[in-house]
Motif scaffolding. Structure first.
Motif, PDB file in Angstrom:
ATOM      1  N   ALA A  26      81.419 103.002  15.998  1.00 17.82           N
ATOM      2  CA  ALA A  26      82.555 103.797  15.413  1.00 17.82           C
ATOM      3  C   ALA A  26      83.109 102.940  14.201  1.00 17.82           C
ATOM      4  O   ALA A  26      83.228 103.594  13.078  1.00 17.82           O
ATOM      5  CB  ALA A  26      83.676 104.307  16.415  1.00 17.82           C
ATOM      6  N   TYR A  27      83.274 101.799  14.611  1.00 19.85           N
ATOM      7  CA  TYR A  27      83.562 100.780  13.452  1.00 19.85           C
ATOM      8  C   TYR A  27      82.774 100.878  12.120  1.00 19.85           C
ATOM      9  O   TYR A  27      83.204 100.896  11.004  1.00 19.85           O
ATOM     10  CB  TYR A  27      83.918  99.617  13.932  1.00 19.85           C
ATOM     11  CG  TYR A  27      84.271  98.464  12.930  1.00 19.85           C
ATOM     12  CD1 TYR A  27      85.703  98.156  12.464  1.00 19.85           C
ATOM     13  CD2 TYR A  27      83.172  97.403  12.499  1.00 19.85           C
ATOM     14  CE1 TYR A  27      86.105  97.424  11.602  1.00 19.85           C
ATOM     15  CE2 TYR A  27      83.864  96.566  11.589  1.00 19.85           C
ATOM     16  CZ  TYR A  27      85.173  96.423  11.245  1.00 19.85           C
ATOM     17  OH  TYR A  27      85.425  95.595  10.411  1.00 19.85           O
ATOM     18  N   SER A  86      80.715 103.141  11.345  1.00 19.76           N
ATOM     19  CA  SER A  86      80.674 104.359  10.674  1.00 19.76           C
ATOM     20  C   SER A  86      81.738 104.261   9.609  1.00 19.76           C
ATOM     21  O   SER A  86      81.814 104.701   8.465  1.00 19.76           O
ATOM     22  CB  SER A  86      80.817 105.432  11.573  1.00 19.76           C
ATOM     23  OG  SER A  86      80.657 106.638  11.143  1.00 19.76           O
ATOM     24  N   THR A  87      83.059 103.982  10.242  1.00 19.76           N
ATOM     25  CA  THR A  87      84.184 103.932   9.114  1.00 19.76           C
ATOM     26  C   THR A  87      84.132 102.828   8.283  1.00 19.76           C
ATOM     27  O   THR A  87      84.438 103.429   7.196  1.00 19.76           O
ATOM     28  CB  THR A  87      85.654 103.560  10.389  1.00 19.76           C
ATOM     29  OG1 THR A  87      85.489 104.750  11.415  1.00 19.76           O
ATOM     30  CG2 THR A  87      86.799 103.883   9.461  1.00 19.76           C
ATOM     31  N   THR A  88      83.576 102.015   8.459  1.00 18.62           N
ATOM     32  CA  THR A  88      83.596 100.814   7.389  1.00 18.62           C
ATOM     33  C   THR A  88      82.577 101.197   6.329  1.00 18.62           C
ATOM     34  O   THR A  88      82.814 100.716   5.199  1.00 18.62           O
ATOM     35  CB  THR A  88      83.196  99.559   8.095  1.00 18.62           C
ATOM     36  OG1 THR A  88      84.195  99.117   9.072  1.00 18.62           O
ATOM     37  CG2 THR A  88      82.974  98.421   6.978  1.00 18.62           C
ATOM     38  N   ARG A 144      81.831 104.320   5.557  1.00 21.02           N
ATOM     39  CA  ARG A 144      82.514 105.241   4.494  1.00 21.02           C
ATOM     40  C   ARG A 144      83.287 104.667   3.633  1.00 21.02           C
ATOM     41  O   ARG A 144      83.353 104.950   2.290  1.00 21.02           O
ATOM     42  CB  ARG A 144      83.214 106.311   5.494  1.00 21.02           C
ATOM     43  CG  ARG A 144      82.334 107.419   6.053  1.00 21.02           C
ATOM     44  CD  ARG A 144      82.811 108.375   6.441  1.00 21.02           C
ATOM     45  NE  ARG A 144      83.958 108.044   7.377  1.00 21.02           N
ATOM     46  CZ  ARG A 144      83.751 107.964   8.987  1.00 21.02           C
ATOM     47  NH1 ARG A 144      82.518 108.359   9.288  1.00 21.02           N
ATOM     48  NH2 ARG A 144      84.566 107.705   9.645  1.00 21.02           N
ATOM     49  N   SER A 145      84.278 103.540   3.914  1.00 17.81           N
ATOM     50  CA  SER A 145      85.167 102.675   3.179  1.00 17.81           C
ATOM     51  C   SER A 145      84.371 101.983   1.940  1.00 17.81           C
ATOM     52  O   SER A 145      84.736 101.970   0.941  1.00 17.81           O
ATOM     53  CB  SER A 145      85.878 101.791   3.983  1.00 17.81           C
ATOM     54  OG  SER A 145      86.655 102.298   4.919  1.00 17.81           O
TER      55      SER A 145
END
Length: 135
Positions: A84-85, A87-89, A91-92
């Protein structure tokens, strides 16, 4: 089997007896395939909004690893938390990359351009804010 692999990944991620770099050398082969899938999915999401990233999925994964090494002392609850981390990273990273490319096309924020120069098709001369030019 999948649960054993997840526990093994979590154990490797949370080991504090080794340096971050050696820890990631052990973890990378276990998570690399899934990270590439996440990278491809993130890039497809951006393609839906008519923006095609110039990064390749492999480059996105590599950039993620670099950010991960910079923020190494992070406790991971489990495999799901790590991905999850990731995936978020990712996108950032894509958003940052997009913003930096767009920023290169604009003049600096601390300068302005005279409208008559743009309308006349001349190369613009940048002025500090508040500059009124010739009146």
């Amino acid at each position: 089997m999948a649960n054993d692999e997840g526990e093994r990944i979590t154990d490797h991620l949370n080991r504090t007896d080794t340096s971050g770099r050696s820890r990631w050398k052990r973890v990378a082969p276990l998570v690399d395939r899934e990270l590439r899938k996440l990278a491809a999915a993130a890039m497809r999401q951006f393609a839906v909004v008519n923006w095609r990233p110039t990064l390749q999925p492999e480059e996105l994964v590599n950039e993620f690893y670099l950010r991960l090494l910079r923020a190494d002392a992070r406790p991971w609850e489990n495999r799901k938390h790590f991905f999850a981390y990731a995936s978020t990273t990712m996108r950032s990273i894509l958003i940052d990359h997009h913003r930096s490319r767009k920023a290169g096309k604009r003049p600096p924020a601390d300068r302005s351009v005279a409208l008559d120069e743009l309308l006349a098709g001349r190369e613009p001369t940048y002025h500090p804010p508040g500059h009124l030019g010739e009146i």
